[in-house]
Design a protein around this motif. Structure first.
Motif, PDB file in Angstrom:
ATOM      1  N   LYS A   1       0.214   6.872   9.105  1.00 32.00           N
ATOM      2  CA  LYS A   1      -0.125   8.021   9.960  1.00 32.00           C
ATOM      3  C   LYS A   1      -0.563   7.437  11.306  1.00 32.00           C
ATOM      4  O   LYS A   1      -1.747   7.158  11.515  1.00 32.00           O
ATOM      5  CB  LYS A   1      -1.270   8.827   9.341  1.00 32.00           C
ATOM      6  CG  LYS A   1      -0.923   9.516   8.019  1.00 32.00           C
ATOM      7  CD  LYS A   1      -2.145  10.263   7.485  1.00 32.00           C
ATOM      8  CE  LYS A   1      -1.845  10.971   6.174  1.00 32.00           C
ATOM      9  NZ  LYS A   1      -3.067  11.523   5.538  1.00 32.00           N
TER      10      LYS A   1
ATOM     11  N   LEU B   1      -8.860   1.543   7.726  1.00 32.68           N
ATOM     12  CA  LEU B   1     -10.103   0.910   7.261  1.00 32.68           C
ATOM     13  C   LEU B   1      -9.905   0.169   5.938  1.00 32.68           C
ATOM     14  O   LEU B   1     -10.312  -0.979   5.799  1.00 32.68           O
ATOM     15  CB  LEU B   1     -11.208   1.970   7.133  1.00 32.68           C
ATOM     16  CG  LEU B   1     -12.565   1.475   6.639  1.00 32.68           C
ATOM     17  CD1 LEU B   1     -13.138   0.407   7.571  1.00 32.68           C
ATOM     18  CD2 LEU B   1     -13.551   2.627   6.505  1.00 32.68           C
TER      19      LEU B   1
ATOM     20  N   PHE C   1      -2.486  15.676   5.095  1.00 33.69           N
ATOM     21  CA  PHE C   1      -2.586  15.099   3.759  1.00 33.69           C
ATOM     22  C   PHE C   1      -1.248  15.199   3.025  1.00 33.69           C
ATOM     23  O   PHE C   1      -0.568  16.219   3.102  1.00 33.69           O
ATOM     24  CB  PHE C   1      -3.670  15.830   2.965  1.00 33.69           C
ATOM     25  CG  PHE C   1      -4.154  15.053   1.786  1.00 33.69           C
ATOM     26  CD1 PHE C   1      -5.040  14.000   1.960  1.00 33.69           C
ATOM     27  CD2 PHE C   1      -3.706  15.350   0.508  1.00 33.69           C
ATOM     28  CE1 PHE C   1      -5.480  13.257   0.872  1.00 33.69           C
ATOM     29  CE2 PHE C   1      -4.142  14.614  -0.584  1.00 33.69           C
ATOM     30  CZ  PHE C   1      -5.029  13.567  -0.408  1.00 33.69           C
ATOM     31  N   VAL C   2      -0.877  14.124   2.324  1.00 33.93           N
ATOM     32  CA  VAL C   2       0.370  14.134   1.535  1.00 33.93           C
ATOM     33  C   VAL C   2       0.095  13.815   0.068  1.00 33.93           C
ATOM     34  O   VAL C   2      -0.903  13.176  -0.259  1.00 33.93           O
ATOM     35  CB  VAL C   2       1.417  13.129   2.095  1.00 33.93           C
ATOM     36  CG1 VAL C   2       1.934  13.555   3.450  1.00 33.93           C
ATOM     37  CG2 VAL C   2       0.866  11.702   2.158  1.00 33.93           C
TER      38      VAL C   2
ATOM     39  N   GLU D   1       0.840  -1.199   0.000  1.00 33.45           N
ATOM     40  CA  GLU D   1       0.000   0.000   0.000  1.00 33.45           C
ATOM     41  C   GLU D   1       0.877   1.253   0.000  1.00 33.45           C
ATOM     42  O   GLU D   1       2.019   1.214   0.466  1.00 33.45           O
ATOM     43  CB  GLU D   1      -0.837  -0.011   1.277  1.00 33.45           C
ATOM     44  CG  GLU D   1      -2.312   0.090   1.214  1.00 33.45           C
ATOM     45  CD  GLU D   1      -3.007   1.002   0.250  1.00 33.45           C
ATOM     46  OE1 GLU D   1      -2.394   1.560  -0.680  1.00 33.45           O
ATOM     47  OE2 GLU D   1      -4.206   1.186   0.439  1.00 33.45           O
ATOM     48  N   ASP D   2       0.331   2.348  -0.478  1.00 37.60           N
ATOM     49  CA  ASP D   2       1.047   3.618  -0.411  1.00 37.60           C
ATOM     50  C   ASP D   2       0.990   4.189   1.005  1.00 37.60           C
ATOM     51  O   ASP D   2       1.996   4.590   1.575  1.00 37.60           O
ATOM     52  CB  ASP D   2       0.489   4.631  -1.431  1.00 37.60           C
ATOM     53  CG  ASP D   2      -1.034   4.790  -1.372  1.00 37.60           C
ATOM     54  OD1 ASP D   2      -1.715   4.075  -0.586  1.00 37.60           O
ATOM     55  OD2 ASP D   2      -1.559   5.637  -2.121  1.00 37.60           O
ATOM     56  N   ILE D   3      -0.205   4.195   1.600  1.00 39.86           N
ATOM     57  CA  ILE D   3      -0.365   4.872   2.893  1.00 39.86           C
ATOM     58  C   ILE D   3      -1.507   4.255   3.692  1.00 39.86           C
ATOM     59  O   ILE D   3      -2.552   3.936   3.130  1.00 39.86           O
ATOM     60  CB  ILE D   3      -0.563   6.395   2.680  1.00 39.86           C
ATOM     61  CG1 ILE D   3      -0.733   7.134   4.008  1.00 39.86           C
ATOM     62  CG2 ILE D   3      -1.714   6.706   1.745  1.00 39.86           C
ATOM     63  CD1 ILE D   3      -0.530   8.632   3.878  1.00 39.86           C
ATOM     64  N   VAL D   4      -1.270   4.066   4.974  1.00 38.13           N
ATOM     65  CA  VAL D   4      -2.337   3.626   5.875  1.00 38.13           C
ATOM     66  C   VAL D   4      -2.678   4.805   6.775  1.00 38.13           C
ATOM     67  O   VAL D   4      -1.818   5.340   7.473  1.00 38.13           O
ATOM     68  CB  VAL D   4      -1.919   2.389   6.695  1.00 38.13           C
ATOM     69  CG1 VAL D   4      -2.966   2.059   7.748  1.00 38.13           C
ATOM     70  CG2 VAL D   4      -1.686   1.189   5.778  1.00 38.13           C
TER      71      VAL D   4
ATOM     72  N   SER E   1      -6.568   5.707   8.452  1.00 37.02           N
ATOM     73  CA  SER E   1      -7.386   5.150   9.545  1.00 37.02           C
ATOM     74  C   SER E   1      -7.180   3.643   9.659  1.00 37.02           C
ATOM     75  O   SER E   1      -7.409   3.053  10.714  1.00 37.02           O
ATOM     76  CB  SER E   1      -8.871   5.433   9.285  1.00 37.02           C
ATOM     77  OG  SER E   1      -9.341   4.636   8.216  1.00 37.02           O
TER      78      SER E   1
ATOM     79  N   MET F   1       0.987   9.130  -4.687  1.00 35.72           N
ATOM     80  CA  MET F   1      -0.205   9.588  -3.970  1.00 35.72           C
ATOM     81  C   MET F   1      -0.788  10.852  -4.600  1.00 35.72           C
ATOM     82  O   MET F   1      -0.047  11.751  -5.000  1.00 35.72           O
ATOM     83  CB  MET F   1       0.126   9.809  -2.492  1.00 35.72           C
ATOM     84  CG  MET F   1       0.279   8.482  -1.773  1.00 35.72           C
ATOM     85  SD  MET F   1       1.104   8.638  -0.209  1.00 35.72           S
ATOM     86  CE  MET F   1       2.753   8.934  -0.755  1.00 35.72           C
ATOM     87  N   ASP F   2      -2.098  10.898  -4.645  1.00 34.18           N
ATOM     88  CA  ASP F   2      -2.765  11.934  -5.443  1.00 34.18           C
ATOM     89  C   ASP F   2      -3.552  12.928  -4.603  1.00 34.18           C
ATOM     90  O   ASP F   2      -3.888  12.687  -3.441  1.00 34.18           O
ATOM     91  CB  ASP F   2      -3.741  11.274  -6.415  1.00 34.18           C
ATOM     92  CG  ASP F   2      -4.975  10.712  -5.682  1.00 34.18           C
ATOM     93  OD1 ASP F   2      -4.796   9.942  -4.721  1.00 34.18           O
ATOM     94  OD2 ASP F   2      -6.104  11.076  -6.057  1.00 34.18           O
TER      95      ASP F   2
HETATM   96  P1  IMP Z   1      -7.535   4.588   5.282  1.00 34.07           P
HETATM   97  O1  IMP Z   1      -8.552   3.584   4.802  1.00 34.07           O
HETATM   98  O2  IMP Z   1      -8.172   5.656   6.121  1.00 34.07           O
HETATM   99  O3  IMP Z   1      -6.381   3.923   5.985  1.00 34.07           O
HETATM  100  O4  IMP Z   1      -6.989   5.355   4.004  1.00 34.07           O
HETATM  101  C1  IMP Z   1      -6.088   4.750   3.145  1.00 34.07           C
HETATM  102  C2  IMP Z   1      -6.296   5.183   1.726  1.00 34.07           C
HETATM  103  O5  IMP Z   1      -6.711   6.542   1.636  1.00 34.07           O
HETATM  104  C3  IMP Z   1      -4.970   5.086   1.008  1.00 34.07           C
HETATM  105  O6  IMP Z   1      -4.932   3.908   0.239  1.00 34.07           O
HETATM  106  C4  IMP Z   1      -4.936   6.313   0.146  1.00 34.07           C
HETATM  107  O7  IMP Z   1      -5.425   5.984  -1.128  1.00 34.07           O
HETATM  108  C5  IMP Z   1      -5.871   7.285   0.786  1.00 34.07           C
HETATM  109  N1  IMP Z   1      -5.122   8.295   1.579  1.00 34.07           N
HETATM  110  C6  IMP Z   1      -5.080   8.391   2.926  1.00 34.07           C
HETATM  111  N2  IMP Z   1      -4.333   9.422   3.307  1.00 34.07           N
HETATM  112  C7  IMP Z   1      -3.871   9.985   2.159  1.00 34.07           C
HETATM  113  C8  IMP Z   1      -3.015  11.122   1.903  1.00 34.07           C
HETATM  114  O8  IMP Z   1      -2.513  11.830   2.809  1.00 34.07           O
HETATM  115  N3  IMP Z   1      -2.756  11.380   0.603  1.00 34.07           N
HETATM  116  C9  IMP Z   1      -3.272  10.641  -0.422  1.00 34.07           C
HETATM  117  N4  IMP Z   1      -4.079   9.591  -0.221  1.00 34.07           N
HETATM  118  C10 IMP Z   1      -4.370   9.263   1.056  1.00 34.07           C
END
Ligand code: IMP
Ligand code: MG
Length: 194
Positions: free
Chosen positions: A150, A125, A171-172, A118-121, A123, A177-178
């Motif tokens: 995070k 979810l 946010f990054v 994955e790029d980023i975790v 929450s 990441m977009d």
């Molecule tokens: P989570 O389900 O809340 O953990 O969010 C994860 C997903 O949200 C990642 O796969 C990203 O696609 C997107 N996301 C979360 N934070 C960022 C951010 O800071 N920049 C870009 N995409 C993000």
């Protein structure tokens, strides 16, 4: 220079090291060299831990495509690659259990050693959902690699086995990441300056 590249350049006005998007601005958080150095370390660690195994890296589209490609270039053992793409949960699709699969897995997961990439975790979810989905196929093992985490945003009990960097909750963008589907092509990672 192609029309497409010109279009991207015009939509990003970089003032020195800042990326300005409308009234928001982003500042550098992690530089290209540091990203690549950390990915080399992760690749070496994975190569040691999976020695004599043939793991399947499953990249989560779109965000993880650059991380996955750089990561496997630093993996020295045999491995396989596949991708999974889910609809976003902006409208609560995941929490209501109605997430759509936009690209299903093509590989056989049963009995294999899976590394989700994955790029980023944030929450957690999305990752909780993805892990459960892959676990349903009865792999031998599942581990998770995420370039970014995070920690202060994490709400679900998810263990990330290979973490690139722990970052603040803002946010990054960049390096896959977009923001509204743009800026994935930036080599560095930038963080929203609030
Ligand atoms: P989570 O389900 O809340 O953990 O969010 C994860 C997903 O949200 C990642 O796969 C990203 O696609 C997107 N996301 C979360 N934070 C960022 C951010 O800071 N920049 C870009 N995409 C993000
Ligand atoms: Mg993602």
């Amino acid at each position: 220079m192609s029309e497409i590249i010109k279009g991207i350049k015009e939509s990003v006005s970089a003032i020195e090291d800042r990326i300005v998007i409308g009234e928001h601005y982003f500042v550098p958080l992690i530089k290209e060299e540091d990203i690549q150095k950390r990915i080399r370390e992760l690749g070496e660690k994975i190569s040691k831990e999976y020695n004599l195994k043939i793991p399947v890296f499953i990249g989560i589209l779109n965000g993880a495509f650059l991380f996955l490609s750089d990561l496997i270039k630093n993996v020295s053992i045999d491995c396989e690659v596949d991708f999974l793409k889910l609809s976003s949960y902006a409208d609560n699709k995941i929490s209501s259990g109605r997430v759509k699969m936009l690209k299903e897995l093509n590989c056989k997961v049963t009995g294999r050693d899976i590394i989700i990439v994955e790029d980023i975790v944030d929450s957690g979810l999305s990752m909780k959902f993805i892990k459960e989905l892959i676990a349903d196929h009865k792999p031998d093992s599942i581990k998770i690699a995420s370039l970014l985490l995070k920690p202060n945003s994490l709400k679900y009990d998810i263990k990330i086995d290979y973490i690139g960097f722990k970052i603040p909750s803002q946010f990054v963008i960049g390096y896959g990441m977009d923001y509204a589907q743009k800026y994935r092509n930036l080599k560095n990672i930038y963080i929203l300056n609030e």
